[in-house]
Design a protein around this motif. Sequence first.
Motif, mmCIF file in Angstrom:
data_model
loop_
_atom_site.group_PDB
_atom_site.id
_atom_site.type_symbol
_atom_site.label_atom_id
_atom_site.label_comp_id
_atom_site.label_asym_id
_atom_site.label_seq_id
_atom_site.Cartn_x
_atom_site.Cartn_y
_atom_site.Cartn_z
ATOM 1 N N SER A 75 15.001 13.153 -33.882
ATOM 2 C CA SER A 75 16.225 12.352 -33.831
ATOM 3 C C SER A 75 17.040 12.673 -32.591
ATOM 4 N N TYR A 76 17.167 13.944 -32.272
ATOM 5 C CA TYR A 76 17.912 14.334 -31.071
ATOM 6 C C TYR A 76 17.260 13.740 -29.826
ATOM 7 N N ALA A 77 15.949 13.849 -29.719
ATOM 8 C CA ALA A 77 15.243 13.334 -28.545
ATOM 9 C C ALA A 77 15.412 11.825 -28.409
ATOM 10 N N LEU A 78 15.328 11.117 -29.531
ATOM 11 C CA LEU A 78 15.482 9.659 -29.505
ATOM 12 C C LEU A 78 16.867 9.257 -29.020
ATOM 13 N N ASN A 79 17.863 10.024 -29.409
ATOM 14 C CA ASN A 79 19.237 9.665 -29.080
ATOM 15 C C ASN A 79 19.649 10.070 -27.665
ATOM 16 N N GLN A 80 18.737 10.671 -26.915
ATOM 17 C CA GLN A 80 19.039 10.996 -25.524
ATOM 18 C C GLN A 80 18.795 9.816 -24.591
ATOM 19 N N GLY A 81 18.091 8.798 -25.095
ATOM 20 C CA GLY A 81 17.835 7.608 -24.284
ATOM 21 C C GLY A 81 16.901 7.909 -23.125
ATOM 22 N N GLY A 82 16.937 7.077 -22.093
ATOM 23 C CA GLY A 82 16.091 7.272 -20.923
ATOM 24 C C GLY A 82 14.641 6.920 -21.208
ATOM 25 N N THR A 83 13.796 7.146 -20.226
ATOM 26 C CA THR A 83 12.391 6.760 -20.350
ATOM 27 C C THR A 83 11.670 7.580 -21.417
ATOM 28 N N LEU A 84 12.065 8.852 -21.559
ATOM 29 C CA LEU A 84 11.423 9.683 -22.578
ATOM 30 C C LEU A 84 11.704 9.152 -23.978
ATOM 31 N N GLY A 85 12.979 8.807 -24.228
ATOM 32 C CA GLY A 85 13.354 8.270 -25.527
ATOM 33 C C GLY A 85 12.698 6.935 -25.815
ATOM 34 N N VAL A 86 12.597 6.095 -24.796
ATOM 35 C CA VAL A 86 11.963 4.783 -24.960
ATOM 36 C C VAL A 86 10.491 4.943 -25.317
ATOM 37 N N GLU A 87 9.811 5.837 -24.605
ATOM 38 C CA GLU A 87 8.387 6.058 -24.892
ATOM 39 C C GLU A 87 8.189 6.645 -26.290
ATOM 40 N N GLU B 98 5.239 16.693 -26.480
ATOM 41 C CA GLU B 98 5.702 16.912 -25.105
ATOM 42 C C GLU B 98 6.971 16.112 -24.820
ATOM 43 N N LEU B 99 7.015 14.872 -25.292
ATOM 44 C CA LEU B 99 8.190 14.019 -25.079
ATOM 45 C C LEU B 99 9.423 14.608 -25.747
ATOM 46 N N ILE B 100 9.259 15.062 -26.981
ATOM 47 C CA ILE B 100 10.392 15.620 -27.723
ATOM 48 C C ILE B 100 10.906 16.879 -27.029
ATOM 49 N N GLU B 101 9.990 17.720 -26.595
ATOM 50 C CA GLU B 101 10.398 18.953 -25.927
ATOM 51 C C GLU B 101 11.072 18.652 -24.591
ATOM 52 N N ALA B 102 10.506 17.713 -23.826
ATOM 53 C CA ALA B 102 11.084 17.368 -22.525
ATOM 54 C C ALA B 102 12.476 16.757 -22.665
ATOM 55 N N ALA B 103 12.713 16.048 -23.768
ATOM 56 C CA ALA B 103 14.024 15.433 -24.005
ATOM 57 C C ALA B 103 15.030 16.426 -24.589
ATOM 58 N N GLY B 104 14.612 17.659 -24.795
ATOM 59 C CA GLY B 104 15.529 18.698 -25.269
ATOM 60 C C GLY B 104 15.558 18.902 -26.763
ATOM 61 N N GLY B 105 14.691 18.213 -27.506
ATOM 62 C CA GLY B 105 14.731 18.292 -28.962
ATOM 63 C C GLY B 105 14.457 19.676 -29.513
#
Length: 337
Positions: A253-265, A286-293
């Motif tokens: 949920s945290y990663a999704l709410n950061q937006g940007g290309t990572l969140g979109v993917e 990897e996406l969740i970790e990169a987005a700070g989740g």
Amino acid sequence: MTAVPACLHRSRDAITPALRAAVDRLDRKTRHQAAYHFGWITAGGAPAAAGAGKAVRPALALLSAEAVGAEPEIALPGAVAVELVHNFSLIHDDLMDGDEERRHRRTVWKLWGASSAILTGDAMLALAQEVLLDSGLPTAAPAAGLLARTTRHLIRGQVQDLSFEQRSHVAVADCVDMAAGKTGALLSASAAIGAVLAGAPEAAVDALALYGDQVGLAFQLTDDVLGIWGDPAVTGKSVHTDLRARKKSLPVSYALNQGGTLGVELAAWLSAPGEPGEEELRRAAELIEAAGGRDWALSEAARRMALAEDALRGVDLDAGAREELLALGRFVVDREV
């Protein structure tokens, strides 16, 4: 690795005979499945020495009685009751999540079917109330009321968790509210029920409940991290368990709410049909970790634990029991992640 607090060993030793006696009240078939779930027997009925969990909730119940100056034995019915409710929820969760293993063994539904798992869980839930009300304590009714309200909130959290599967967007606040019900409610009740059975003042009960609530959120945050990045040898579950179910857990949920290309993917992946493959699961992690989740979840877990510690320090409690409660909370948060 954080050492296992001594209170967990004491708790398991203290409640096991009473828990076995309670389970013996069940009908033969349900008793067999419950005993298997607790790790006491094999699927075929032979005695077993499998682990039955850490007994965190019973330990909280016993310590909460000690914290208000009572003997831990007065909290024993509460300790058994919260362990029964916890395991009712585990049996049902395994079925709803499709988890085939728990504690390195096949789950109840996988062995005996969905209907049997539902009924065994239901029997444990009813048994928890029976144990409290049969205790003969003058405080049994308030304790039973606390457990009933807690179960309602636990189920609310589970309903929210399931509903998130159908939503494309879940706010972090919604996810935290879900965790407060699904996990925080029972840990809160566990940390207060011994004090309730001991007839403690309201201020002490409230402080212990707040402590348990915050530890519960810290526990869920850590558990959600383990559900994505945990070692199967430690967790007893497959790697990427939560991602395989495309669960919108707290780090997700945290990663999704950061937006940007990572969140979109990540959002696109979560809404995709079909069973995800191993490469997809690794990419999602990897996406969740990169987005700070992952970092946010661990940091928030530490913050919630600090709030729990503040709650205990703001009220007059037995110093030794307070320190054991603090150590237990730290153990919950500092699991290998």
